[in-house]
Structures are given as C-alpha cells and as structure tokens.
Design a protein around this motif. Structure first.
Motif, PDB file in Angstrom:
ATOM      1  N   PRO A 148      11.950  16.801  -2.091  1.00  0.00           N
ATOM      2  CA  PRO A 148      11.756  16.234  -0.751  1.00  0.00           C
ATOM      3  C   PRO A 148      10.617  15.206  -0.744  1.00  0.00           C
ATOM      4  O   PRO A 148       9.576  15.402  -1.388  1.00  0.00           O
ATOM      5  CB  PRO A 148      11.377  17.451   0.100  1.00  0.00           C
ATOM      6  N   VAL A 149      10.821  14.099  -0.036  1.00  0.00           N
ATOM      7  CA  VAL A 149       9.779  13.096   0.138  1.00  0.00           C
ATOM      8  C   VAL A 149       9.058  13.406   1.440  1.00  0.00           C
ATOM      9  O   VAL A 149       9.579  13.170   2.537  1.00  0.00           O
ATOM     10  CB  VAL A 149      10.369  11.673   0.138  1.00  0.00           C
ATOM     11  N   ALA A 150       7.867  13.976   1.320  1.00  0.00           N
ATOM     12  CA  ALA A 150       7.137  14.453   2.494  1.00  0.00           C
ATOM     13  C   ALA A 150       6.511  13.315   3.281  1.00  0.00           C
ATOM     14  O   ALA A 150       6.297  13.427   4.495  1.00  0.00           O
ATOM     15  CB  ALA A 150       6.053  15.436   2.062  1.00  0.00           C
ATOM     16  N   ALA A 151       6.194  12.212   2.615  1.00  0.00           N
ATOM     17  CA  ALA A 151       5.576  11.054   3.283  1.00  0.00           C
ATOM     18  C   ALA A 151       5.994   9.792   2.535  1.00  0.00           C
ATOM     19  O   ALA A 151       6.077   9.782   1.298  1.00  0.00           O
ATOM     20  CB  ALA A 151       4.058  11.191   3.298  1.00  0.00           C
ATOM     21  N   TYR A 152       6.247   8.730   3.295  1.00  0.00           N
ATOM     22  CA  TYR A 152       6.700   7.453   2.715  1.00  0.00           C
ATOM     23  C   TYR A 152       6.066   6.348   3.549  1.00  0.00           C
ATOM     24  O   TYR A 152       6.484   6.083   4.665  1.00  0.00           O
ATOM     25  CB  TYR A 152       8.224   7.390   2.767  1.00  0.00           C
ATOM     26  N   HIS A 153       5.001   5.737   3.012  1.00  0.00           N
ATOM     27  CA  HIS A 153       4.209   4.807   3.812  1.00  0.00           C
ATOM     28  C   HIS A 153       3.976   3.489   3.070  1.00  0.00           C
ATOM     29  O   HIS A 153       3.466   3.485   1.949  1.00  0.00           O
ATOM     30  CB  HIS A 153       2.845   5.414   4.155  1.00  0.00           C
ATOM     31  N   ALA A 154       4.319   2.391   3.729  1.00  0.00           N
ATOM     32  CA  ALA A 154       3.971   1.057   3.237  1.00  0.00           C
ATOM     33  C   ALA A 154       2.684   0.625   3.928  1.00  0.00           C
ATOM     34  O   ALA A 154       2.403   1.010   5.067  1.00  0.00           O
ATOM     35  CB  ALA A 154       5.089   0.065   3.540  1.00  0.00           C
ATOM     36  N   TYR A 155       1.894  -0.178   3.219  1.00  0.00           N
ATOM     37  CA  TYR A 155       0.690  -0.740   3.819  1.00  0.00           C
ATOM     38  C   TYR A 155       0.575  -2.208   3.434  1.00  0.00           C
ATOM     39  O   TYR A 155       1.192  -2.665   2.473  1.00  0.00           O
ATOM     40  CB  TYR A 155      -0.560   0.038   3.365  1.00  0.00           C
ATOM     41  N   ARG A 156      -0.208  -2.942   4.170  1.00  0.00           N
ATOM     42  CA  ARG A 156      -0.402  -4.359   3.894  1.00  0.00           C
ATOM     43  C   ARG A 156      -1.340  -4.517   2.696  1.00  0.00           C
ATOM     44  O   ARG A 156      -2.443  -3.994   2.684  1.00  0.00           O
ATOM     45  CB  ARG A 156      -0.984  -5.067   5.115  1.00  0.00           C
ATOM     46  N   ALA A 157      -0.866  -5.229   1.665  1.00  0.00           N
ATOM     47  CA  ALA A 157      -1.691  -5.457   0.488  1.00  0.00           C
ATOM     48  C   ALA A 157      -2.998  -6.123   0.881  1.00  0.00           C
ATOM     49  O   ALA A 157      -3.022  -7.039   1.706  1.00  0.00           O
ATOM     50  CB  ALA A 157      -0.940  -6.331  -0.517  1.00  0.00           C
ATOM     51  N   GLY A 158      -4.103  -5.631   0.323  1.00  0.00           N
ATOM     52  CA  GLY A 158      -5.407  -6.183   0.652  1.00  0.00           C
ATOM     53  C   GLY A 158      -6.091  -5.484   1.807  1.00  0.00           C
ATOM     54  O   GLY A 158      -7.169  -5.913   2.248  1.00  0.00           O
ATOM     55  N   SER A 159      -5.497  -4.410   2.303  1.00  0.00           N
ATOM     56  CA  SER A 159      -6.148  -3.646   3.365  1.00  0.00           C
ATOM     57  C   SER A 159      -7.444  -3.036   2.838  1.00  0.00           C
ATOM     58  O   SER A 159      -7.627  -2.875   1.622  1.00  0.00           O
ATOM     59  CB  SER A 159      -5.220  -2.527   3.864  1.00  0.00           C
ATOM     60  N   THR A 160      -8.333  -2.691   3.752  1.00  0.00           N
ATOM     61  CA  THR A 160      -9.626  -2.139   3.326  1.00  0.00           C
ATOM     62  C   THR A 160      -9.853  -0.699   3.788  1.00  0.00           C
ATOM     63  O   THR A 160     -10.546   0.059   3.116  1.00  0.00           O
ATOM     64  CB  THR A 160     -10.787  -3.005   3.841  1.00  0.00           C
ATOM     65  N   ASP A 161      -9.265  -0.322   4.908  1.00  0.00           N
ATOM     66  CA  ASP A 161      -9.483   1.027   5.429  1.00  0.00           C
ATOM     67  C   ASP A 161      -8.180   1.820   5.339  1.00  0.00           C
ATOM     68  O   ASP A 161      -7.260   1.643   6.142  1.00  0.00           O
ATOM     69  CB  ASP A 161      -9.963   0.973   6.882  1.00  0.00           C
ATOM     70  N   PHE A 162      -8.095   2.708   4.349  1.00  0.00           N
ATOM     71  CA  PHE A 162      -6.901   3.524   4.137  1.00  0.00           C
ATOM     72  C   PHE A 162      -7.064   4.933   4.689  1.00  0.00           C
ATOM     73  O   PHE A 162      -6.162   5.761   4.541  1.00  0.00           O
ATOM     74  CB  PHE A 162      -6.584   3.609   2.637  1.00  0.00           C
ATOM     75  N   ARG A 163      -8.203   5.211   5.301  1.00  0.00           N
ATOM     76  CA  ARG A 163      -8.459   6.593   5.700  1.00  0.00           C
ATOM     77  C   ARG A 163      -7.460   7.142   6.709  1.00  0.00           C
ATOM     78  O   ARG A 163      -6.981   8.274   6.528  1.00  0.00           O
ATOM     79  CB  ARG A 163      -9.897   6.712   6.214  1.00  0.00           C
ATOM     80  N   PRO A 164      -7.071   6.407   7.755  1.00  0.00           N
ATOM     81  CA  PRO A 164      -6.057   6.950   8.661  1.00  0.00           C
ATOM     82  C   PRO A 164      -4.735   7.236   7.945  1.00  0.00           C
ATOM     83  O   PRO A 164      -4.100   8.279   8.184  1.00  0.00           O
ATOM     84  CB  PRO A 164      -5.904   5.847   9.714  1.00  0.00           C
ATOM     85  N   LEU A 165      -4.317   6.339   7.059  1.00  0.00           N
ATOM     86  CA  LEU A 165      -3.081   6.550   6.307  1.00  0.00           C
ATOM     87  C   LEU A 165      -3.204   7.787   5.414  1.00  0.00           C
ATOM     88  O   LEU A 165      -2.289   8.632   5.360  1.00  0.00           O
ATOM     89  CB  LEU A 165      -2.774   5.307   5.472  1.00  0.00           C
ATOM     90  N   LEU A 166      -4.335   7.917   4.721  1.00  0.00           N
ATOM     91  CA  LEU A 166      -4.521   9.047   3.817  1.00  0.00           C
ATOM     92  C   LEU A 166      -4.607  10.368   4.571  1.00  0.00           C
ATOM     93  O   LEU A 166      -4.130  11.402   4.074  1.00  0.00           O
ATOM     94  CB  LEU A 166      -5.778   8.830   2.973  1.00  0.00           C
ATOM     95  N   GLU A 167      -5.183  10.351   5.759  1.00  0.00           N
ATOM     96  CA  GLU A 167      -5.220  11.572   6.579  1.00  0.00           C
ATOM     97  C   GLU A 167      -3.798  12.003   6.945  1.00  0.00           C
ATOM     98  O   GLU A 167      -3.469  13.199   6.933  1.00  0.00           O
ATOM     99  CB  GLU A 167      -6.045  11.340   7.842  1.00  0.00           C
ATOM    100  N   GLU A 168      -2.954  11.018   7.245  1.00  0.00           N
ATOM    101  CA  GLU A 168      -1.564  11.330   7.586  1.00  0.00           C
ATOM    102  C   GLU A 168      -0.813  11.883   6.380  1.00  0.00           C
ATOM    103  O   GLU A 168      -0.040  12.832   6.484  1.00  0.00           O
ATOM    104  CB  GLU A 168      -0.874  10.071   8.116  1.00  0.00           C
ATOM    105  N   VAL A 169      -1.036  11.267   5.217  1.00  0.00           N
ATOM    106  CA  VAL A 169      -0.397  11.755   3.996  1.00  0.00           C
ATOM    107  C   VAL A 169      -0.906  13.152   3.662  1.00  0.00           C
ATOM    108  O   VAL A 169      -0.136  14.041   3.286  1.00  0.00           O
ATOM    109  CB  VAL A 169      -0.654  10.780   2.827  1.00  0.00           C
ATOM    110  N   LYS A 170      -2.198  13.360   3.811  1.00  0.00           N
ATOM    111  CA  LYS A 170      -2.799  14.673   3.551  1.00  0.00           C
ATOM    112  C   LYS A 170      -2.154  15.750   4.418  1.00  0.00           C
ATOM    113  O   LYS A 170      -1.881  16.864   3.940  1.00  0.00           O
ATOM    114  CB  LYS A 170      -4.296  14.593   3.815  1.00  0.00           C
TER     115      LYS A 170
END
Length: 407
Positions: free
Chosen positions: A198-220
C-alpha cells in the motif's frame, strides 16, 4: 573551473543557435567532431561539470590510443544552460551547422526529452548518458540510444532491496515535480501496488522549496514503514535535516539516487544523512572491468572519487568511438546501425541496446554508513549488509558509529 576544463580539453564552447535545415556532409579529413550537450551554466551546472570530467578522461584516453579511423576526436560542446529548450536548440545546431555524425547528451530528463525529439527530426544518432525518464525510449525513436537505466529500474531495484530486507507494509513517496521526479514516482507507485504494498502517502513538491516540515508532518502521520524520496541535492539535504527536526522515524529512508547519491550529500547533510539508502547507476567500487583504474586516474586528476555522472559520460564517449570504428564511415545511418549492434564491455558494465535503444543496465544500492557510501545490494557485490531498521534520531546520538559487518 568549468570553463577552464573546457579550454584544457580543447573543446569548442558555443551558445545555442537555430540553423537552417542542411544535409549533413561530414568532412573526410581532420579531427572527427562529436557533439556534446550538457549544462555548463544554470542550476544543473555541477552535473555538467561531472560530465565534462568523464568526457575529458575518455577523450585523452581515446586520442592517446590513436583516435578513431586514424583521426583524433574533437568534442563540439553546447551549453544547454540547464534549460530544456536550449538543449533542443543545441542539438539542431550540432546536426545542421556543425554536421556532426553523432551527439551525446543531455543531462536532465526534461532537456533530453526535447533533445531526443530534435535528434530524431534531423536523423542524427543521440547517445543518452544519464537522463532516466522512461518516456525517452518509449517514443518509437530510431536514432536514440540510452546507456543508463530508466526510471522504472530505479524503483524496481529499490523495491527488490526492500523485499529482501523486510517488505514494507506501508510506503510513502515524496518527489519533486520535475520530469525525472514524476517519472520515478509514478513507476514506484505502480510497482508498489503491483507487489501488494500500500502507498500510504504520495506527495509532489516544487523543486527548490525550503520548508518541508508541513509535508513531512503529513507523511509522518501516515506511519510508513519506508519512505522513498526523489530529490536533487539541496532538497535532499533539507528533507533529511527537517525529517530530524520533526522527529520523523520510518524504519527505512530510501531515495532514487539524484541528490542523495552525490558526494556532497553526506558532507552537507552531516549526521542527518547517516543510514539513508539510495539506488545508483554506478559506484567507484563497482565490480566491472576497468573501474579501479578509472577511479584511480580520476582521483589523481581531480582530487576526489568520480560520481556516476562522470562514469556515464566516460562510457558514452567510448561507446561513440566504438560505433564510429565499426561503422567505418561518418555517415549517420551507418553510425546508427553500428550503435544498434553495440556489444561492448565497459566500466559501466556490458553495453547492448534493445530494439527501443535502451541498454539493460543493472543498478546498485548504497547506504551511508559512518559518512561513507557503502554498497549493500545486490548481495553478490555488497561490501556489507544494510543497517535496518534505521535507529531513531534519539538513538543515533547514543550510537554514532557502526561496526563492520559481512554482507
């Protein structure tokens, strides 16, 4: 440094230019000119430099051995400026104004996709050293030949590795929204589901972003057993440092090469890079003929071990020279047919192209252990077994080093 290397190689550096459609008439005297397209300026220039270093060693080696067809090789270089449209324009110029018998390039998947279309239009053989998007060799093209493994092999290899270690019950996929990132992520999701993961999370982000913490909290929050990152260097460093900051602790951090496989990654990410697992096209300790000698000569010249981009460029130029020798002529159809029949043992393994122009190249898996890239898969070439499960961030402070283990 990049331009100094160009001058040292005796290469012609030109800006992209759109030329009229001319019939190719290669000269029959003087150096044999080969077109090179790679980023020397722009955001991807560091990878262009790695290409240049590989071309440099191969060029000196080939010419010292007598060149090709009794003539030295000369590289006609085009800077694609890290821009896909410039890569296409560079191929057009090389094919029409310079009238080269073949071209090698580019670097990124997005640039190579456009370059391949232009090479097909002008019927000039294009050897692809690095770009991995599956679509490059799925267009039905007859003039495109890729030595590197495509995106689907990145994910197939890392999933095979996961299956050997401990097949994850939940996988998270985090990727940059580029041609390479999307191609790898789509292949990973497709192959994971086919394996019943199962793929529990599938997230694209904009290359060159600087703040990944909200995304990582969601993946966590999705509680994955493994996370697969598809990112270039700056993003790779930020993702791991911020994974530590948000206390994201999956049992396995994996990556599809790119930034996670560069020598600068463990230096820039520091302790946050420890235990990351990455699939790679090549390593300086790979068990293919000539690898130790190439790695030694590269280190003597540049002061550090080569990365896989340099090995790909080195191999691509040797493949080009081999095809020209066997063709016995500089006419493009003859060179294309010679490439189709390539059967060459190199530092990158055996090179043979299938009916789609794709070389079937096996990939390796490395893990950063004590700040060094260590080959951990396949088992028959592994230097040691992987550290799994990965210690939590709290545990790492109590376990700074790992003792040697047999594979």
């Amino acid at each position: 440094m990049v331009w100094a290397l160009l001058f040292a190689m005796g290469m012609s550096g030109c800006t992209a230019w759109t030329a009229p459609d001319l019939a190719p008439t290669p000269t029959d005297s003087g150096p044999i000119r080969i077109g090179i397209v790679t980023p020397i300026s722009g955001s991807l220039a560091r990878f262009g430099q790695a290409h240049l270093q590989g071309y440099d060693i191969a060029l000196q080696e080939i010419n010292a051995a007598g060149g090709v067809l009794g003539r030295p090789l000369k590289l006609i270089f085009e800077d694609d400026e890290s821009a896909p449209e410039q890569a296409a324009a560079a191929v057009e110029k090389l094919a029409t104004e310079d009238q080269v018998p073949l071209i090698i390039g580019a670097y990124s998947s997005s640039a190579t996709l456009l370059a391949a279309g232009m090479a097909e239009r002008f019927q000039v053989p294009l050897i692809v050293p690095t770009a991995a998007a599956d679509e490059i060799t799925r267009q039905g093209y007859r003039w495109i030949f890729r030595i590197a493994a495509p995106s689907q092999i990145y994910t197939q290899t890392i999933l095979d590795f996961m299956d050997q270690i401990d097949n994850p019950k939940r996988l998270a996929i985090v990727f940059e929204n580029t041609g390479f990132g999307t191609s790898v992520a789509e292949a990973a999701e497709r192959q994971a589901r086919a394996r019943g993961i199962p793929v529990a999370a599938y997230h694209a982000y904009r290359a060159g972003s600087t703040d990944f913490r909200p995304l990582l909290e969601e993946v966590k929050a999705s509680r994955p057993d493994a996370v697969l990152f598809v990112s270039y260097l700056d993003d790779a460093v930020s993702l791991m440092k911020q994974s530590q900051a948000v206390d994201f602790n999956p049992p396995m951090f994996t990556a599809a090469g790119a930034g996670f496989g560069l020598p600068d990654f463990p230096q820039l990410a520091g302790p946050a890079a420890e235990y990351t697992i990455s699939v790679t096209q090549w390593t300086p300790d790979a068990h293919w003929p000539g690898v130790p000698d190439f790695s030694r000569r590269f280190r003597e010249k540049y002061g550090y071990l080569p990365q896989y981009h340099s090995a790909e460029a080195y191999t691509a130029l040797h493949v080009a020279a081999d095809a020209l020798r066997r063709a016995g002529t500089l006419t493009r159809p003859a060179v294309r047919d010679a490439l189709r029949n390539t059967n060459l043992t190199t530092i990158f393994g055996d090179i043979r192209f299938d009916e789609h122009g794709q070389n079937h190249h096996p990939m390796l898996v490395t893990q950063i252990i004590n700040g060094q890239f260590v080959t951990v898969y396949p088992t028959d070439v592994a230097a040691r077994s992987a550290v799994y499960p990965v210690p939590t961030w709290d545990q790492r402070a109590e376990q700074p080093t790992v003792s040697e283990q047999e594979p």
